[in-house]
Design an enzyme around this catalytic site. Structure first.
Site, PDB file in Angstrom:
ATOM      1  N   ASN A  77      37.903 -40.822 -22.102  1.00 56.03           N
ATOM      2  CA  ASN A  77      38.615 -41.675 -21.143  1.00 56.03           C
ATOM      3  C   ASN A  77      37.887 -43.000 -20.993  1.00 56.03           C
ATOM      4  O   ASN A  77      36.890 -43.250 -21.671  1.00 56.03           O
ATOM      5  CB  ASN A  77      38.769 -40.942 -19.795  1.00 56.03           C
ATOM      6  N   ASP A  92      39.349 -33.066 -18.122  1.00 58.03           N
ATOM      7  CA  ASP A  92      39.831 -31.824 -17.510  1.00 58.03           C
ATOM      8  C   ASP A  92      40.091 -30.734 -18.537  1.00 58.03           C
ATOM      9  O   ASP A  92      39.947 -29.557 -18.244  1.00 58.03           O
ATOM     10  CB  ASP A  92      41.115 -32.110 -16.719  1.00 58.03           C
ATOM     11  N   LYS A 131      38.123 -32.659 -40.995  1.00 54.36           N
ATOM     12  CA  LYS A 131      39.122 -33.606 -40.515  1.00 54.36           C
ATOM     13  C   LYS A 131      40.537 -33.054 -40.735  1.00 54.36           C
ATOM     14  O   LYS A 131      40.849 -32.598 -41.851  1.00 54.36           O
ATOM     15  CB  LYS A 131      38.947 -34.934 -41.260  1.00 54.36           C
ATOM     16  N   ASP A 188      34.784 -26.818 -13.833  1.00 45.46           N
ATOM     17  CA  ASP A 188      34.569 -27.919 -12.893  1.00 45.46           C
ATOM     18  C   ASP A 188      33.081 -27.952 -12.525  1.00 45.46           C
ATOM     19  O   ASP A 188      32.581 -27.058 -11.829  1.00 45.46           O
ATOM     20  CB  ASP A 188      35.445 -27.711 -11.645  1.00 45.46           C
ATOM     21  N   ILE A 189      32.383 -28.964 -13.008  1.00 47.84           N
ATOM     22  CA  ILE A 189      30.920 -29.031 -12.827  1.00 47.84           C
ATOM     23  C   ILE A 189      30.575 -29.151 -11.345  1.00 47.84           C
ATOM     24  O   ILE A 189      29.735 -28.414 -10.819  1.00 47.84           O
ATOM     25  CB  ILE A 189      30.344 -30.235 -13.619  1.00 47.84           C
ATOM     26  N   PHE A 204      33.080 -37.609  -6.533  1.00 45.06           N
ATOM     27  CA  PHE A 204      33.886 -38.822  -6.637  1.00 45.06           C
ATOM     28  C   PHE A 204      35.332 -38.403  -6.839  1.00 45.06           C
ATOM     29  O   PHE A 204      35.604 -37.297  -7.316  1.00 45.06           O
ATOM     30  CB  PHE A 204      33.424 -39.686  -7.823  1.00 45.06           C
ATOM     31  N   LYS A 212      40.880 -33.564  -2.164  1.00 44.62           N
ATOM     32  CA  LYS A 212      39.918 -33.227  -3.224  1.00 44.62           C
ATOM     33  C   LYS A 212      38.572 -32.809  -2.630  1.00 44.62           C
ATOM     34  O   LYS A 212      37.914 -31.915  -3.116  1.00 44.62           O
ATOM     35  CB  LYS A 212      39.748 -34.425  -4.160  1.00 44.62           C
ATOM     36  N   LYS A 222      36.883 -29.281  -3.554  1.00 43.99           N
ATOM     37  CA  LYS A 222      35.598 -29.191  -4.263  1.00 43.99           C
ATOM     38  C   LYS A 222      34.513 -28.565  -3.382  1.00 43.99           C
ATOM     39  O   LYS A 222      33.460 -28.179  -3.864  1.00 43.99           O
ATOM     40  CB  LYS A 222      35.128 -30.579  -4.700  1.00 43.99           C
TER      41      LYS A 222
HETATM   42  N1  CTP Z   1      34.426 -33.127 -11.880  1.00 40.38           N
HETATM   43  C1  CTP Z   1      33.534 -32.259 -12.464  1.00 40.38           C
HETATM   44  N2  CTP Z   1      33.935 -31.449 -13.474  1.00 40.38           N
HETATM   45  C2  CTP Z   1      35.220 -31.459 -13.905  1.00 40.38           C
HETATM   46  C3  CTP Z   1      36.144 -32.358 -13.323  1.00 40.38           C
HETATM   47  C4  CTP Z   1      35.710 -33.183 -12.307  1.00 40.38           C
HETATM   48  O1  CTP Z   1      32.348 -32.254 -12.070  1.00 40.38           O
HETATM   49  N3  CTP Z   1      35.572 -30.641 -14.883  1.00 40.38           N
HETATM   50  C5  CTP Z   1      33.975 -33.959 -10.761  1.00 40.38           C
HETATM   51  C6  CTP Z   1      33.939 -35.451 -11.026  1.00 40.38           C
HETATM   52  O2  CTP Z   1      32.686 -35.851 -11.520  1.00 40.38           O
HETATM   53  C7  CTP Z   1      34.200 -36.008  -9.647  1.00 40.38           C
HETATM   54  C8  CTP Z   1      35.113 -34.976  -9.015  1.00 40.38           C
HETATM   55  O3  CTP Z   1      34.899 -33.776  -9.728  1.00 40.38           O
HETATM   56  O4  CTP Z   1      33.043 -36.034  -8.860  1.00 40.38           O
HETATM   57  C9  CTP Z   1      36.584 -35.329  -9.074  1.00 40.38           C
HETATM   58  O5  CTP Z   1      36.935 -35.705 -10.372  1.00 40.38           O
HETATM   59  P1  CTP Z   1      38.381 -36.282 -10.685  1.00 40.38           P
HETATM   60  O6  CTP Z   1      38.471 -36.570 -12.141  1.00 40.38           O
HETATM   61  O7  CTP Z   1      38.704 -37.378  -9.714  1.00 40.38           O
HETATM   62  O8  CTP Z   1      39.329 -35.101 -10.289  1.00 40.38           O
HETATM   63  P2  CTP Z   1      39.597 -33.708 -10.925  1.00 40.38           P
HETATM   64  O9  CTP Z   1      38.720 -32.701 -10.275  1.00 40.38           O
HETATM   65  O10 CTP Z   1      39.530 -33.773 -12.395  1.00 40.38           O
HETATM   66  O11 CTP Z   1      41.085 -33.438 -10.435  1.00 40.38           O
HETATM   67  P3  CTP Z   1      42.446 -34.186 -10.884  1.00 40.38           P
HETATM   68  O12 CTP Z   1      42.302 -34.495 -12.342  1.00 40.38           O
HETATM   69  O13 CTP Z   1      43.479 -33.182 -10.596  1.00 40.38           O
HETATM   70  O14 CTP Z   1      42.570 -35.407 -10.036  1.00 40.38           O
END
Ligand code: CTP
Length: 428
Positions: free
Chosen positions: A236, A305, A315, A334-335, A355, A369, A373
């Site tokens: 991204n 995600d 390849k 989700d870390i 964040f 969120k 979380k």
């Molecule tokens: N995060 C994480 N591990 C993941 C996804 C997200 O640690 N697999 C953490 C990000 O570093 C951030 C927070 O979760 O602190 C929210 O990330 P964000 O991308 O805004 O949201 P998502 O949890 O991915 O949810 P969505 O895509 O549905 O908005």
């Protein structure tokens, strides 16, 4: 943080466009005496002087006779816009006491380069030239002495030099460390002077409040990269700038910082331990390694995600049918949520901050969120508006409500966030 109860949704983060932001200089109002002693690194002091001035400091250069063998006072005068002092017999001060006048005016004495000989002199309180006189005559309680040693690697490693480093540290001097690499003498190793931009970061850090002294902080930053095959992957637009700014701010505040970074092109902030990772799984593993000792965990990374369910060994080729390959996806762990559920996080021993990168409805989505979380503090921002930019606007969301932090540079916002976290830890 002053919590404002949020009653109704309203447009948030529509503040000043970045072009109208006043440029905040980190050393505005600071007066630095820049001392130069004998060493080839004097050529870097010219650039250091320029950087200090650019960051808002006024600089008074003071040179030893040995330093003037390497560069001339004319160079330092031109860059500092002040005449240089080089002799204790200089009769420009009305009382003819340059060592007193110059040292009383300073917010800090920075000696760069500081030769092995000058360090030895400082250890013994020698005072037979203007610069060493100033070091001895400075008020210890309000004029700090920062040293940027520069010498050949054998000289640096010599027990006598190392003894002097230890003694100067015990005498409350700040030794800024040395660089590693090629030396002017042709040898390679420890001992060369840090680069001007590194010294600038150290001087700026020196003046920041030490609100996280002794704390261990782990920060994730940047995007992750999820491979499809050996040449392609999914990622991204995150630049990592915000996470890197937080790492810098936390280190400036006195913390030991580990920065777990996805693929980014940002320079590692001074004094920060950077662990480079690619995928979300790598990032989780790297975090799990370091969070057991952490007091604070800040998840600023834009973690993918999903990842491709399988990674092709070779390849993936077009098969001529015109139809794309079928890719299956699995959700990444989700870390943040994983770490926020650890007993140390639940007990409050590790403060977790998340964040939220959203593209709309920031207040509602960030509020939801944070609850999902399970973190005490979540920092909302509009992802598409901030990715790659040097500035941002934040929305701090906790259990009580939300507070907008107006648009500013990412470093200024990072410092504000670090102060906010430090205050919350203190209160807890
Ligand atoms: N995060 C994480 N591990 C993941 C996804 C997200 O640690 N697999 C953490 C990000 O570093 C951030 C927070 O979760 O602190 C929210 O990330 P964000 O991308 O805004 O949201 P998502 O949890 O991915 O949810 P969505 O895509 O549905 O908005």
């Amino acid at each position: 943080m002053e919590i404002i109860k949020v009653r109704r949704p309203r447009p948030v983060l529509r503040t000043l466009p970045s072009a109208t932001l006043p440029a905040m200089k980190d050393l505005a109002g600071k007066h630095i005496v820049l001392g130069l002693t004998g060493g080839i690194a004097c050529y870097k002091s010219a650039e250091l002087c320029r950087l200090l001035v650019k960051e808002g400091a006024t600089v008074q250069a003071v040179m030893t006779q040995a330093a003037m063998q390497f560069i001339t006072p004319v160079t330092m005068q031109a860059l500092s816009n002040r005449t240089v002092y080089a002799s204790q017999w200089d009769d420009r001060p009305a009382n003819n006491m340059a060592h007193i006048q110059l040292s009383r005016e300073a917010d800090a004495l920075l000696i760069a380069p500081c030769s092995a000989d000058f360090m030895a002199k400082l250890v013994h309180g020698g005072a037979d030239d203007l610069l060493s006189l100033m070091c001895l005559a400075r008020p210890l309680d309000r004029v700090p002495l920062l040293l940027a040693p520069a010498m050949n690697r054998e000289m640096w490693a010599h027990p006598a030099t190392q003894r002097n480093v230890a003694q100067l540290t015990a005498d409350a001097c700040t030794i800024l460390g040395v660089g590693v690499g090629d030396q002017a003498c042709g040898e390679t190793g420890d001992g060369r002077m840090l680069e001007p931009h590194e010294l600038l970061q150290d001087v700026v850090a020196f003046f920041q409040p030490k609100s996280l002294a002794g704390k261990q902080v782990v920060i994730t930053a940047g995007p992750t990269y999820e491979p499809i095959d050996p040449v392609r992957g999914i990622t991204n637009l995150s630049s990592g700038k915000m996470g890197f700014a937080i790492a810098r701010a936390a280190r400036e505040a006195g913390a030991s910082v580990t920065l777990v970074a996805g693929p980014v092109a940002q320079p590692t902030p001074r004094g920060v331990l950077q662990v480079n990772v690619q995928s979300a799984s790598d990032m989780l593993a790297a975090c799990l390694n370091v969070v057991p000792a952490a007091d604070i965990f800040i998840a600023a990374a834009a973690v993918a995600d999903w990842r491709p369910a399988t990674v092709a060994e070779h390849k993936i080729k077009k098969d001529g049918s015109g139809s794309p390959p079928k890719l299956g996806f699995v959700e990444n762990d989700d870390i943040l949520a994983t770490i926020a559920k650890m007993p140390r996080a639940l007990s409050g021993d590790m403060f977790c901050v998340g964040f939220a990168a959203e593209s709309q409805d920031l207040l509602q989505l960030a509020t939801a969120k944070r609850a999902k979380k399970g973190v005490p503090l979540l920092v909302g921002n509009i992802g598409p508006a901030t990715f790659g930019q040097d500035d941002n606007a934040l929305l701090l969301v906790d259990a009580q409500g939300a507070r907008e932090v107006p648009r500013n540079t990412k470093l200024a916002l990072a410092r504000e966030l670090v102060t906010e976290i430090a205050n919350r830890i203190k209160r807890a």
